[in-house]
Design an enzyme around this catalytic site. Structure first.
Site, PDB file in Angstrom:
ATOM      1  N   GLY A 159      61.830  26.681  39.866  1.00  0.00           N
ATOM      2  CA  GLY A 159      61.130  26.758  38.591  1.00  0.00           C
ATOM      3  C   GLY A 159      61.181  28.145  37.989  1.00  0.00           C
ATOM      4  N   THR A 160      61.420  28.222  36.707  1.00  0.00           N
ATOM      5  CA  THR A 160      61.354  29.453  35.924  1.00  0.00           C
ATOM      6  C   THR A 160      60.963  29.029  34.514  1.00  0.00           C
ATOM      7  OG1 THR A 160      63.678  29.211  35.380  1.00  0.00           O
ATOM      8  CG2 THR A 160      63.186  30.647  37.211  1.00  0.00           C
ATOM      9  N   THR A 161      60.479  29.814  33.659  1.00  0.00           N
ATOM     10  CA  THR A 161      60.163  31.215  33.654  1.00  0.00           C
ATOM     11  C   THR A 161      58.663  31.372  33.386  1.00  0.00           C
ATOM     12  OG1 THR A 161      62.372  31.727  32.789  1.00  0.00           O
ATOM     13  CG2 THR A 161      60.646  33.375  32.419  1.00  0.00           C
TER      14      THR A 161
END
EC number: 3.4.25.1
Length: 258
Positions: free
Chosen positions: A30-32
């Site tokens: 997962g990002t951001t």
């Protein structure tokens, strides 16, 4: 965490044995995550995309969680381990409050999270890193504060704003352009959405607002009154304002939108 270390260490997020594999393990990441402080508190936000290599693993993952009444955690990195770590962190803070009859200071919470990240170093060396952003309202100093970490648990307090994840390079560039010390809560929320918009524009692992599916970033505000997640309707209105502004100025406004 201490109880698990003594009685069931294999249940800790960073202590689980991995099967031998060749090459990197493909798991959702997962990002951001971005955070911005303003007079009276702090805003923490995250996009909703999780990727697994070049594949979109999930379009509506949650990456921002309340830690307790006056703090929150935004997660970047290996999604499964990060969520487990956040749940354990929430339990740690609740346990301390019930045993001691008082809450940890914001500094103490940040230090405790640092210890938990350090315990995951073995997993991080195998490519399963967890790198969160911790933000909250310091009731002693009466202001919002932001802490960032590296994979070894090293902690740094950020001044004004912070960003982690694959799109953080682009998000931080946007934050540098838009951040002002005297922003209102709404302006701070607009700034984090602009930063996520810029990150999604240049980073394929960061998901922009999905107007068709009505999937919008998670935006949370922490003030003296506590943690509050903006409703889908509130975020949708802010996203619409950002989107309309981008139609006129593709690179975004040069100052916070009022």
């Amino acid at each position: 965490m201490d109880f698990l270390s003594q009685h069931a260490p294999e249940q800790l997020p960073g202590a689980r044995p991995l099967p031998p594999v060749e090459g990197a393990i493909q798991v959702p990441h997962g990002t951001t995550i971005v955070a911005v402080s303003f007079p009276g508190g702090v805003v923490l936000a995250g996009d909703r995309r999780a990727t697994m290599g070049n594949v979109i693993a999930q379009r509506d993952i949650e990456k921002v969680f309340p830690a307790d009444e006056h703090s929150a955690v935004g997660i970047a990195g290996t999604a499964g381990l990060a969520v487990e770590m956040v749940k354990l962190f929430q339990l740690e803070l609740e346990h301390f409050e019930k045993v001691e009859g008082s809450t940890l200071s914001l500094e103490g919470k940040a230090n405790r999270l640092s210890t938990m990240i350090r315990s995951n170093l073995g997993m991080a060396l195998q490519g399963l890193a967890v790198v969160p952003v911790f933000a909250g309202y310091d009731v002693d100093r009466q202001k919002g504060r932001i802490f960032s970490y590296d994979v070894t648990g090293g902690r740094s307090e950020e001044v004004g704003f912070a960003g982690v994840g694959s799109g953080s390079v682009f998000a931080r560039g946007s934050l540098k352009k838009l951040y002002r010390e005297d922003m209102t809560e709404r302006q701070a929320a607009m700034v984090v959405l602009q930063a996520l918009y810029d990150a999604a524009d240049d980073d394929s692992a960061t998901g922009g607002p999905d107007m068709t599916r009505r999937i919008y970033p998670v935006v949370a505000v922490i003030t003296e009154d506590g943690y509050r997640r903006l409703s889908e309707e509130e975020v949708a209105q802010l996203v619409q304002t950002v989107h309309e502004g981008r139609l006129e100025l593709p690179n975004g406004p040069q100052a916070p939108v009022s």
